[in-house]
Enzyme design. Structure first.
Site, PDB file in Angstrom:
ATOM      1  N   ARG A 128       0.598  -5.257  -1.735  1.00 48.76           N
ATOM      2  CA  ARG A 128      -0.110  -4.067  -2.208  1.00 48.76           C
ATOM      3  C   ARG A 128      -1.480  -4.512  -2.726  1.00 48.76           C
ATOM      4  NH1 ARG A 128       2.886  -1.542   0.394  1.00 48.76           N
ATOM      5  NH2 ARG A 128       4.205   0.222  -0.215  1.00 48.76           N
ATOM      6  N   HIS A 143      -3.571  -1.724   6.721  1.00 49.69           N
ATOM      7  CA  HIS A 143      -2.173  -1.574   6.274  1.00 49.69           C
ATOM      8  C   HIS A 143      -1.219  -1.361   7.464  1.00 49.69           C
ATOM      9  CE1 HIS A 143       0.343  -0.380   2.508  1.00 49.69           C
ATOM     10  NE2 HIS A 143       1.087  -1.000   3.399  1.00 49.69           N
ATOM     11  N   GLU A 164      -6.737   2.374  -1.215  1.00 48.67           N
ATOM     12  CA  GLU A 164      -6.600   2.811   0.183  1.00 48.67           C
ATOM     13  C   GLU A 164      -6.715   4.314   0.302  1.00 48.67           C
ATOM     14  OE1 GLU A 164      -2.990   1.189   1.840  1.00 48.67           O
ATOM     15  OE2 GLU A 164      -3.505  -0.808   1.150  1.00 48.67           O
TER      16      GLU A 164
HETATM   17  C1  DGY Z   1       5.985  -0.623   2.888  1.00 47.08           C
HETATM   18  O1  DGY Z   1       6.966  -0.220   3.510  1.00 47.08           O
HETATM   19  O2  DGY Z   1       5.948  -0.637   1.661  1.00 47.08           O
HETATM   20  C2  DGY Z   1       4.810  -1.135   3.664  1.00 47.08           C
HETATM   21  O3  DGY Z   1       3.717  -1.348   2.881  1.00 47.08           O
HETATM   22  C3  DGY Z   1       4.457  -0.193   4.801  1.00 47.08           C
HETATM   23  O4  DGY Z   1       5.379  -0.344   5.754  1.00 47.08           O
END
Ligand code: DGY
Length: 312
Positions: A231, A278, A260
């Site tokens: 993240r 992402h 984002e």
């Molecule tokens: C998640 O699932 O948390 C990823 O960041 C996106 O697939």
């Protein structure tokens, strides 16, 4: 029969499990997230919500009297106010496991691309700046034989570690609690100082926000690379931009960003960056598996069961 809201357009096949249930499905064909007030209106008379990580599921939505379950088509759940979910007795399910391989593959892709400077080399070729093979152009560093530090060693971290064995890499890790395994570092700073690649694999929580801060970047080697597929807010982005610009570290491979979908112009301009929007889990098979697992958990909760993928 329950009523289930699907907050955004899914991919072809993504609605298969919900569609074949006995429940009423209200599938919004939105290409992106609704503002909270509009989402709350759409969810006012539903028992369950299937949402994406770009939806903010906050107190306003979680306090809707009929709602009993929110299923996130993602493993990360930082878009959901878990305290409010608990307070209002709303179950939350996510998608652990099914995206480990795709995300680990992408982490390796970013390690290779950042170490080998492939974005920069490709940009030169596309812009017509390549004048022929040269001994000294686009020199990077090998991933083979490198020392890689994993920040976090959950399922995705372990999947990355397995892949790195094929590169004869030395893999170290930092977790809060001693794993008892060879390579464990209790000090993140000591790990950061020792590695060629520092790769982030922790969820975003109060404890991990800005975990990779200026002080961590400052102790990294000038040739080192930071990779983040977890993240964005786990890394202090302003400090990272400074570290890249000043040559404190050599490069960064990022799939996630602080705000984002906004990517700061300073980061876009920073040297040594490989930036992706992402896409860690973005393969058709994985995204279908995520839709299916989230739907399965949601239906189980509505049936009064406790699925394995319940987080709260
Ligand atoms: C998640 O699932 O948390 C990823 O960041 C996106 O697939």
């Amino acid at each position: 029969m329950a009523r289930i809201l699907v907050t955004q357009r899914l991919i072809d096949g993504g609605l298969a499990r919900l569609g074949s249930s006995d429940h009423e499905i209200v599938a919004l064909e939105q290409p992106g997230p609704l503002p909270t007030a509009a989402l709350a209106r759409a969810a006012s008379d539903v028992d369950g919500i299937l949402c994406l990580l770009s939806d903010r599921i906050d107190q306003q939505i979680l306090s809707l009297p009929r709602l009993s379950v929110v299923a996130n088509v993602a493993v990360g759940i930082d878009n959901i106010d878990l305290a409010a979910a608990r307070a209002h007795n709303v179950a939350v399910v996510n998608t652990p496991g099914v995206l480990d391989a795709s995300t680990a593959d992408l982490a390796i892709l970013l390690m290779l691309a950042a170490r080998r400077r492939s974005s920069e080399a490709e940009a030169d070729l596309r812009a017509g700046r390549w004048t022929g093979w040269s001994l000294g152009d686009h020199l990077g560093d090998d991933l083979s034989g490198a020392t890689v530090g994993l920040v976090g060693r959950g399922r995705i971290g372990q999947a990355v570690e397995r892949r790195l064995r094929g590169f004869d890499a030395t893999v170290l890790h930092h977790t809060r609690h001693d794993t008892g395994l060879e390579g464990w570092h209790g000090s993140l700073h000591e790990l950061a100082a020792e590695v060629d690649v520092l790769s982030v694999h922790v969820p975003l929580t109060v404890e991990t926000r800005a975990l990779i801060d200026r002080s961590v970047l400052a102790v990294m080697r000038p040739s080192a690379v930071l990779v983040n597929t977890a993240r964005g807010p786990v890394v202090e982005e302003a400090a990272l931009i400074d570290a890249l610009t000043s040559g404190t570290i050599a490069a960064a491979g990022l799939d996630v960003f602080e705000r984002e979908p906004e990517v700061s112009t300073a980061l876009l301009a920073a040297p040594g960056t490989v930036l992706l929007p992402h896409v860690g889990s973005a393969t058709t098979a994985t995204r279908l598996a995520m839709c299916d697992l989230a739907s399965k958990g949601l239906l189980a909760i509505l049936d009064g069961e406790l699925p394995e993928n319940v987080v709260s």
